[in-house]
Scaffold this motif. Structure first.
Motif, PDB file in Angstrom:
ATOM      1  N   ASP A 157       0.634  -0.742   0.177  1.00  0.00           N
ATOM      2  CA  ASP A 157       0.037   0.038  -0.273  1.00  0.00           C
ATOM      3  C   ASP A 157       0.890   1.405  -0.363  1.00  0.00           C
ATOM      4  O   ASP A 157       2.234   1.267  -0.056  1.00  0.00           O
ATOM      5  CB  ASP A 157      -0.592   0.055   1.563  1.00  0.00           C
ATOM      6  CG  ASP A 157      -2.186   1.327   0.953  1.00  0.00           C
ATOM      7  OD1 ASP A 157      -2.397   1.785   0.313  1.00  0.00           O
ATOM      8  OD2 ASP A 157      -2.663   0.792   2.275  1.00  0.00           O
ATOM      9  N   VAL A 158       0.282   2.446  -0.344  1.00  0.00           N
ATOM     10  CA  VAL A 158       1.622   3.877  -0.294  1.00  0.00           C
ATOM     11  C   VAL A 158       0.166   4.668  -0.103  1.00  0.00           C
ATOM     12  O   VAL A 158      -1.452   4.955  -0.871  1.00  0.00           O
ATOM     13  CB  VAL A 158       1.620   3.587  -1.708  1.00  0.00           C
ATOM     14  CG1 VAL A 158       1.499   4.069  -2.979  1.00  0.00           C
ATOM     15  CG2 VAL A 158       2.468   5.278  -1.547  1.00  0.00           C
ATOM     16  N   TYR A 218       3.676   0.852   2.583  1.00  0.00           N
ATOM     17  CA  TYR A 218       3.346  -0.049   4.009  1.00  0.00           C
ATOM     18  C   TYR A 218       4.047  -1.452   2.439  1.00  0.00           C
ATOM     19  O   TYR A 218       3.579  -1.590   1.914  1.00  0.00           O
ATOM     20  CB  TYR A 218       1.923  -0.407   3.422  1.00  0.00           C
ATOM     21  CG  TYR A 218       0.978   0.896   4.336  1.00  0.00           C
ATOM     22  CD1 TYR A 218       0.985   0.169   5.945  1.00  0.00           C
ATOM     23  CD2 TYR A 218       0.670   1.794   4.000  1.00  0.00           C
ATOM     24  CE1 TYR A 218      -0.109   1.630   6.218  1.00  0.00           C
ATOM     25  CE2 TYR A 218       0.388   3.292   3.722  1.00  0.00           C
ATOM     26  CZ  TYR A 218      -0.045   2.922   5.697  1.00  0.00           C
ATOM     27  OH  TYR A 218      -0.727   3.874   6.255  1.00  0.00           O
ATOM     28  N   ALA A 219       4.787  -1.870   4.008  1.00  0.00           N
ATOM     29  CA  ALA A 219       5.445  -3.149   3.065  1.00  0.00           C
ATOM     30  C   ALA A 219       5.780  -4.017   3.801  1.00  0.00           C
ATOM     31  O   ALA A 219       5.214  -4.417   5.541  1.00  0.00           O
ATOM     32  CB  ALA A 219       7.106  -2.545   3.122  1.00  0.00           C
ATOM     33  N   ARG A 220       6.020  -5.786   3.835  1.00  0.00           N
ATOM     34  CA  ARG A 220       5.615  -6.918   4.494  1.00  0.00           C
ATOM     35  C   ARG A 220       6.792  -7.733   3.957  1.00  0.00           C
ATOM     36  O   ARG A 220       7.248  -7.604   2.877  1.00  0.00           O
ATOM     37  CB  ARG A 220       4.492  -7.713   4.667  1.00  0.00           C
ATOM     38  CG  ARG A 220       3.901  -7.766   2.092  1.00  0.00           C
ATOM     39  CD  ARG A 220       2.563  -8.381   2.731  1.00  0.00           C
ATOM     40  NE  ARG A 220       1.994  -8.679   1.179  1.00  0.00           N
ATOM     41  CZ  ARG A 220       2.364  -9.214   0.613  1.00  0.00           C
ATOM     42  NH1 ARG A 220       3.392 -10.082   0.468  1.00  0.00           N
ATOM     43  NH2 ARG A 220       1.667  -9.382  -0.783  1.00  0.00           N
ATOM     44  N   HIS A 221       6.605  -9.194   4.512  1.00  0.00           N
ATOM     45  CA  HIS A 221       7.530  -9.733   4.165  1.00  0.00           C
ATOM     46  C   HIS A 221       6.988 -10.311   2.418  1.00  0.00           C
ATOM     47  O   HIS A 221       5.821 -10.664   2.431  1.00  0.00           O
ATOM     48  CB  HIS A 221       7.834 -11.080   4.881  1.00  0.00           C
ATOM     49  CG  HIS A 221       8.207 -10.552   5.914  1.00  0.00           C
ATOM     50  ND1 HIS A 221       9.625 -10.644   6.036  1.00  0.00           N
ATOM     51  CD2 HIS A 221       8.552 -10.538   7.455  1.00  0.00           C
ATOM     52  CE1 HIS A 221      10.331  -9.873   6.889  1.00  0.00           C
ATOM     53  NE2 HIS A 221       9.526 -10.183   8.376  1.00  0.00           N
ATOM     54  N   THR A 222       7.882 -10.616   1.765  1.00  0.00           N
ATOM     55  CA  THR A 222       7.433 -10.741   0.134  1.00  0.00           C
ATOM     56  C   THR A 222       6.724 -12.361   0.790  1.00  0.00           C
ATOM     57  O   THR A 222       4.965 -12.807  -0.423  1.00  0.00           O
ATOM     58  CB  THR A 222       7.887 -11.121  -0.533  1.00  0.00           C
ATOM     59  OG1 THR A 222       9.288 -10.460  -0.652  1.00  0.00           O
ATOM     60  CG2 THR A 222       7.969 -11.892  -2.158  1.00  0.00           C
ATOM     61  N   ARG A 240      -3.326   1.243  -5.248  1.00  0.00           N
ATOM     62  CA  ARG A 240      -2.803   2.940  -4.279  1.00  0.00           C
ATOM     63  C   ARG A 240      -1.284   2.544  -5.659  1.00  0.00           C
ATOM     64  O   ARG A 240      -1.123   3.304  -5.388  1.00  0.00           O
ATOM     65  CB  ARG A 240      -3.186   2.753  -3.454  1.00  0.00           C
ATOM     66  CG  ARG A 240      -4.263   3.734  -3.512  1.00  0.00           C
ATOM     67  CD  ARG A 240      -4.800   4.607  -1.532  1.00  0.00           C
ATOM     68  NE  ARG A 240      -4.072   4.014  -0.315  1.00  0.00           N
ATOM     69  CZ  ARG A 240      -4.288   3.940   0.766  1.00  0.00           C
ATOM     70  NH1 ARG A 240      -4.921   5.180   1.068  1.00  0.00           N
ATOM     71  NH2 ARG A 240      -4.820   2.823   1.297  1.00  0.00           N
ATOM     72  N   VAL A 241      -1.065   1.151  -5.093  1.00  0.00           N
ATOM     73  CA  VAL A 241       0.369   0.292  -5.720  1.00  0.00           C
ATOM     74  C   VAL A 241       0.331   0.580  -7.178  1.00  0.00           C
ATOM     75  O   VAL A 241       1.681   1.138  -7.850  1.00  0.00           O
ATOM     76  CB  VAL A 241       0.969  -0.794  -4.549  1.00  0.00           C
ATOM     77  CG1 VAL A 241       1.716  -1.040  -5.737  1.00  0.00           C
ATOM     78  CG2 VAL A 241       0.751  -0.052  -3.387  1.00  0.00           C
ATOM     79  N   ILE A 242      -0.528   0.170  -8.166  1.00  0.00           N
ATOM     80  CA  ILE A 242      -0.632   0.002  -9.120  1.00  0.00           C
ATOM     81  C   ILE A 242      -1.162   1.212  -9.964  1.00  0.00           C
ATOM     82  O   ILE A 242      -0.243   1.326 -10.716  1.00  0.00           O
ATOM     83  CB  ILE A 242      -1.488  -1.096  -9.204  1.00  0.00           C
ATOM     84  CG1 ILE A 242      -1.057  -3.017  -9.088  1.00  0.00           C
ATOM     85  CG2 ILE A 242      -1.988  -1.456 -10.538  1.00  0.00           C
ATOM     86  CD1 ILE A 242      -2.698  -3.471  -9.228  1.00  0.00           C
ATOM     87  N   GLU A 243      -1.866   1.714  -8.829  1.00  0.00           N
ATOM     88  CA  GLU A 243      -1.995   3.220  -9.738  1.00  0.00           C
ATOM     89  C   GLU A 243      -1.069   4.445  -9.741  1.00  0.00           C
ATOM     90  O   GLU A 243       0.319   5.102 -10.475  1.00  0.00           O
ATOM     91  CB  GLU A 243      -3.144   3.896  -9.131  1.00  0.00           C
ATOM     92  CG  GLU A 243      -3.992   5.541  -9.416  1.00  0.00           C
ATOM     93  CD  GLU A 243      -2.681   6.611  -9.092  1.00  0.00           C
ATOM     94  OE1 GLU A 243      -2.834   7.427 -10.494  1.00  0.00           O
ATOM     95  OE2 GLU A 243      -2.255   6.278  -8.380  1.00  0.00           O
TER      96      GLU A 243
END
Length: 410
Positions: free
Chosen positions: A240-241, A254-258, A268-271
């Motif tokens: 997310d962003v 916003y990051a997580r373990h892959t 929102r990430v894709i956009e």
């Protein structure tokens, strides 16, 4: 001085983003006793990598020289406190943080953010290399480890428990070894934990001529595209962003373990990736036009200052931020234009700006001298400042904001 290779992918750096000449370290405020001493200046020459498109400065000064004794205290900026309070509410609501959770902040400064988690009864830990700044946090009862963050520090801290929420506001741009830093975050995060990072968005920097946010404390200038690539390399996925107004336009990622599939990648990430690609952030020519924008901004500011002084007007500054010192040094603005500047931070008062040697006073000086114009150097909090110093209108004083273009506010 390191070799001229990209700090992420190692490719040779050949392409200039913008060259702002030579400048001193922006938080090394000069005492009266140091006025006649030699002052070190370093290149402010930013490059863009033609492989991964990371915009960056070379490392001329080590983080130890910059951040071990630091003059930036976040608690003196009301907008940062408001952002921190809102952030803590959002994180607790979204991720269900409670007294069994652990919140770790990298570059925790004076505890301006962690204090809001403490009030909610959530265990916290700050990681902050600047002893003088972190002492303020410790005095508030916030535990702080005085170390630079990276793989080694993360390994040590993780032994005492990993983070449910690992955060860092305005630190990702400040680390020269970005692979060591992001690699450390991977080690410090619980399997289902979340990382959030806030940093100025390169897209906003370019769109709004924010060249003064380039200074030696900022080693990297980050697009979302570049950050996604760096995090993915270390097994972290951005899911997310948010685009937030702080610091002239920042991203909160916003990051997580892959391998943590419980948090799907959001729209929102894709956009934002599509918007950056459409704007050409994966093409060198996109970065080539910034230099001329910067030169034009300098010319317009000097034109205003010269005209005002020729009319006999008095001009003072407000603030002594890092961005202000880049602006002053690049534009050659000294006491021939600015009589003085003021700052709420007592640590900076009764000193002089690096390189340009403009005296720094407390804000009370404004009432004493009644300047015709007040040049707001931390333009990113201009609304807050114009409210705090609205009394200059009593004598017909006006505010001047230099970025993205010179604008006068009556």
């Amino acid at each position: 001085m390191s070799s001229s290779n990209c700090r992420f992918c190692g490719s040779a750096l050949h392409h200039t983003f913008v060259d702002l000449g030579m400048s001193p370290l922006c938080q090394t405020h000069i005492t009266p006793e140091q006025l006649n001493e030699m002052e070190p200046f370093y290149p402010l020459h930013t490059y863009v990598c033609d492989n991964c498109f990371l915009v960056q400065l070379q490392e001329f000064v080590s983080p130890q020289d910059i951040f071990t004794e630091y003059a930036y205290f976040s608690s003196y900026v009301d907008a940062l406190l408001k952002n921190a309070s809102n952030y803590s509410d959002l994180m607790v609501e979204r991720f269900g943080l409670n007294s069994q959770s652990k919140v770790v902040e990298i570059a925790s400064n004076d505890g301006y953010l962690l204090q809001y988690f403490v009030k909610k009864g959530i265990p916290v830990l700050g990681v902050e290399p600047a002893v003088n700044v972190s002492q303020v946090a410790k005095d508030k009862g916030i535990p702080v480890v005085n170390k630079f963050f990276g793989v080694q520090t993360a390994t040590e801290l993780a032994a005492d428990g990993k983070a449910d929420l690992l955060l860092g506001n305005n630190v990702l741009a400040h680390v020269p070894d970005i692979n060591d830093f992001v690699g450390g975050m991977k080690l410090m995060l619980k399997p289902d934990g979340v990382i959030t990072m806030e940093f100025p968005h390169l897209m906003r920097l370019m769109e709004e001529n924010q060249f003064d946010t380039i200074y030696h404390e900022h080693f990297s200038y980050l697009s979302f595209m570049a950050v996604q690539r760096i995090f993915a390399h270390h097994g972290l996925t951005l899911f997310d962003v948010q685009e937030i107004p702080i610091h002239g336009g920042s991203l909160r990622i916003y990051a997580r373990h892959t391998e943590d599939t419980s948090k799907p990648v959001g729209d929102r990430v894709i956009e934002l990736l599509e918007r950056e690609k459409a704007a050409g952030f994966d093409k060198l020519e996109t970065y080539a036009h910034f230099t001329e924008q910067v030169k034009e901004t300098k010319r317009r500011l000097l034109e205003f200052l010269i005209t005002a002084k020729q009319k006999g007007k008095t001009i003072a500054g407000y603030g002594a931020p890092g961005k202000g010192n880049t602006l002053l040094n690049y534009c050659g603005i000294r006491t021939d234009f600015l009589d003085y500047t003021v700052d709420r931070n007592p640590y900076k008062q009764n000193k002089f700006t690096p390189g340009t040697h403009i005296p720094i006073y407390s804000p009370e000086k404004i009432r004493e001298t009644k300047p015709d114009y007040l040049l707001i150097l931390p333009w990113n909090v201009k609304d807050e400042i114009m409210e705090q110093v609205s009394y200059i209108r009593e004598w017909g004083g006006q505010f001047v904001v230099p970025i993205p273009e010179v604008k006068i506010y009556a």
